[in-house]
Design a protein around this motif. Structure first.
Motif, short mmCIF file in Angstrom:
data_model
loop_
_atom_site.label_atom_id
_atom_site.label_comp_id
_atom_site.label_asym_id
_atom_site.label_seq_id
_atom_site.Cartn_x
_atom_site.Cartn_y
_atom_site.Cartn_z
N LEU A 197 10.19 -33.44 50.45
CA LEU A 197 10.41 -32.06 50.74
C LEU A 197 9.88 -30.95 49.67
CD1 LEU A 197 12.09 -31.05 53.14
CD2 LEU A 197 12.34 -33.47 52.82
N GLN A 201 7.69 -27.74 50.48
CA GLN A 201 8.13 -26.52 50.24
C GLN A 201 6.88 -25.82 49.40
OE1 GLN A 201 11.97 -27.39 48.34
NE2 GLN A 201 13.05 -26.74 50.25
N THR A 204 4.29 -24.40 51.86
CA THR A 204 4.74 -23.32 52.70
C THR A 204 4.59 -22.18 51.88
OG1 THR A 204 6.86 -23.77 52.25
CG2 THR A 204 6.19 -24.60 54.28
N TYR A 205 4.59 -22.13 50.57
CA TYR A 205 4.17 -20.80 49.73
C TYR A 205 2.90 -20.16 50.35
CZ TYR A 205 2.30 -18.02 45.77
OH TYR A 205 1.85 -16.98 45.02
N LEU A 207 1.59 -20.30 53.17
CA LEU A 207 1.54 -20.14 54.49
C LEU A 207 1.96 -18.52 54.52
CD1 LEU A 207 2.82 -23.44 56.48
CD2 LEU A 207 0.51 -22.66 55.40
N LYS A 209 4.00 -15.76 57.01
CA LYS A 209 5.32 -15.79 57.53
C LYS A 209 5.25 -16.04 58.93
CE LYS A 209 8.32 -14.43 55.18
NZ LYS A 209 9.25 -15.35 54.49
N HIS B 78 12.55 -17.11 49.36
CA HIS B 78 11.86 -15.97 50.07
C HIS B 78 10.37 -16.33 49.63
CE1 HIS B 78 10.70 -11.97 51.56
NE2 HIS B 78 9.97 -11.66 50.37
N ILE B 79 10.06 -16.40 48.28
CA ILE B 79 8.53 -16.58 47.70
C ILE B 79 8.07 -18.13 48.23
CG2 ILE B 79 7.45 -17.20 45.60
CD1 ILE B 79 9.83 -15.73 43.93
N LEU B 80 8.89 -18.92 48.55
CA LEU B 80 8.21 -20.00 49.09
C LEU B 80 8.24 -20.00 50.75
CD1 LEU B 80 9.99 -22.76 46.81
CD2 LEU B 80 7.60 -22.09 46.88
N HIS B 81 8.55 -19.14 51.05
CA HIS B 81 8.62 -18.90 52.76
C HIS B 81 9.77 -19.71 53.25
CE1 HIS B 81 4.21 -17.11 52.15
NE2 HIS B 81 5.18 -16.27 51.81
N LEU B 82 10.82 -19.97 52.87
CA LEU B 82 11.76 -20.92 53.31
C LEU B 82 12.95 -20.35 53.88
CD1 LEU B 82 11.52 -23.49 50.32
CD2 LEU B 82 10.69 -23.94 52.75
N ASP B 83 13.06 -18.80 53.87
CA ASP B 83 13.92 -18.09 54.51
C ASP B 83 13.89 -18.17 56.03
OD1 ASP B 83 11.95 -16.64 54.02
OD2 ASP B 83 12.71 -14.94 53.09
N ARG B 84 13.45 -19.26 56.41
CA ARG B 84 13.06 -19.51 57.64
C ARG B 84 12.95 -21.05 58.02
NH1 ARG B 84 7.22 -18.92 59.96
NH2 ARG B 84 7.90 -20.87 61.09
N TRP B 86 10.77 -24.27 59.26
CA TRP B 86 9.42 -24.35 59.91
C TRP B 86 9.51 -25.86 60.77
CZ3 TRP B 86 5.40 -21.77 58.63
CH2 TRP B 86 5.42 -20.58 57.42
N PHE B 106 15.50 -33.02 56.05
CA PHE B 106 14.58 -32.12 56.41
C PHE B 106 15.43 -30.83 56.51
CE2 PHE B 106 11.57 -35.69 57.40
CZ PHE B 106 10.60 -35.25 56.57
N ARG B 109 16.60 -28.32 53.77
CA ARG B 109 15.63 -27.55 52.93
C ARG B 109 14.42 -26.99 53.77
NH1 ARG B 109 14.74 -32.31 48.99
NH2 ARG B 109 13.67 -31.06 47.60
N PHE B 111 13.09 -27.58 57.13
CA PHE B 111 11.85 -27.94 58.10
C PHE B 111 12.67 -28.82 59.05
CE2 PHE B 111 10.04 -27.45 53.84
CZ PHE B 111 8.87 -26.84 54.37
#
Lengths: 209, 209
Positions: A197, A201, A204-205, A207, A209, B78-84, B86, B106, B109, B111
């Motif tokens: 993970l 993670q 995805t930095y 990628l 949005k 937000h920086i790592l684009h994990l506020d969604r 994947w 997954f 975290r 995914f």
């Protein structure tokens, strides 16, 4: 090795990658030699970097003829202490631990899971791939008696530090942990992590949005 | 982020580690704030390094009060684009792929494995954790139609490069591979590896014979 030079960890970390690629070339059986240039192209590493990394350990190749694949495999195996099989203790017999106990990729690369520990009475005594699961209470004594140096942790995150403490106290010197938590261990104990993970993670930095 | 500054990969690689530890502190629910010193001690990283890493992205803490845990989690996510979430395509439905499809680590975290592909007629059409295994022949079209950006490769080593080529051509931008082989991909595609054997082999360098 040239004297007492301290070789950077990052260099040591690349040696298993070189070894893996050399074994692949060997298994293809096409030719007896390779070059830093060919290895570099296969691995996405500059040929200068490969030559520099290997030069810490000696002279393995010749200008013009390159590296003899079998010889370099033997040398890297020796440097990494892989000219033997390391017996491994696995802690945690859940679904991940069970999958690891069945994984057939350890032995060809120098490791063999020989002991499995868990604290679940429903698992203790059960056989996994021919190994009887032992109680966690027996772990310290078993590790000390067999002088086990390498362990793999596949427990839940909350149990991993306590398991680490007990492994270290019993004499383990290298731990690979699948628990998604940082482990505290003395500096003379090697700890590595497998947490896919954190890799996902990181990516995805990059990628959108 | 301060302008167009290119942030080193190694810094990006530590952000998921910080995020993981912050979530652990959050789940313990003890207190609303932490400090670079506390994080550093928990992670075995110097507090100066942590402050420097985070300073690439803004001012997250205050001298004296430290970092608000919830706020820093939001910012790093937000920086790592994990506020969604994947959605992920998994290629390979053998024992490793099956274990990954069942792994419940997954989703928390960021995914979610939503598609599984394999070329074995005995596996195609079977359900794994509620997902029907699709034929590899359908992969390119499915990836393109759903604009899938993230894929996990759990095939044998010999199949991994060909699978990578097809994923990249269909539009995948980040690949996590469990196949023990280096993969060649264009520079705009992120590739990470999970190969526990290279970690074990790195550690045995430091062990005695």
């Amino acid at each position: 090795m040239s004297g007492d030079e301290k070789i950077p960890d990052i260099v040591i970390g690349r040696l298993p990658i070189y070894l893996r690629e050399l074994r692949r070339l060997q298994s293809e059986g096409g030719k007896p030699t390779t070059s830093s240039r060919e290895l570099g192209e296969l691995l996405g590493i500059s040929s200068a970097q490969i030559r520099k990394d290997l030069s810490h350990f000696g002279e393995f190749g010749k200008q013009g003829t390159g590296y003899h694949i079998n010889y370099l495999i033997d040398q890297l195996s020796h440097i990494l202490h892989l000219d033997r099989i390391w017996p491994v203790a696995l802690v945690g017999a859940g679904s991940l631990g069970t999958a690891l106990a069945h994984y057939d990729g350890f032995a060809p690369r120098g490791f063999e899971i020989r002991w499995i520990f868990d604290n679940d009475p429903g698992k203790i005594g059960r056989q996994i791939n021919g190994i009887a699961v032992q109680s966690l209470a027996e772990m310290a004594e078993t590790v000390a008696r067999h002088k086990i140096q390498v362990a793999v942790i596949a427990t839940p995150a909350r149990a991993a530090q306590e398991v680490t403490n007990r492994l270290v106290e019993a004499g383990v010197k290298a731990i690979l942990s699948y628990a998604p938590v940082h482990l505290i261990a003395p500096p003379e104990v090697q700890v590595s992590y497998s947490d896919p993970l954190t890799e996902l993670q990181r990516m995805t930095y990059y990628l959108g949005k």
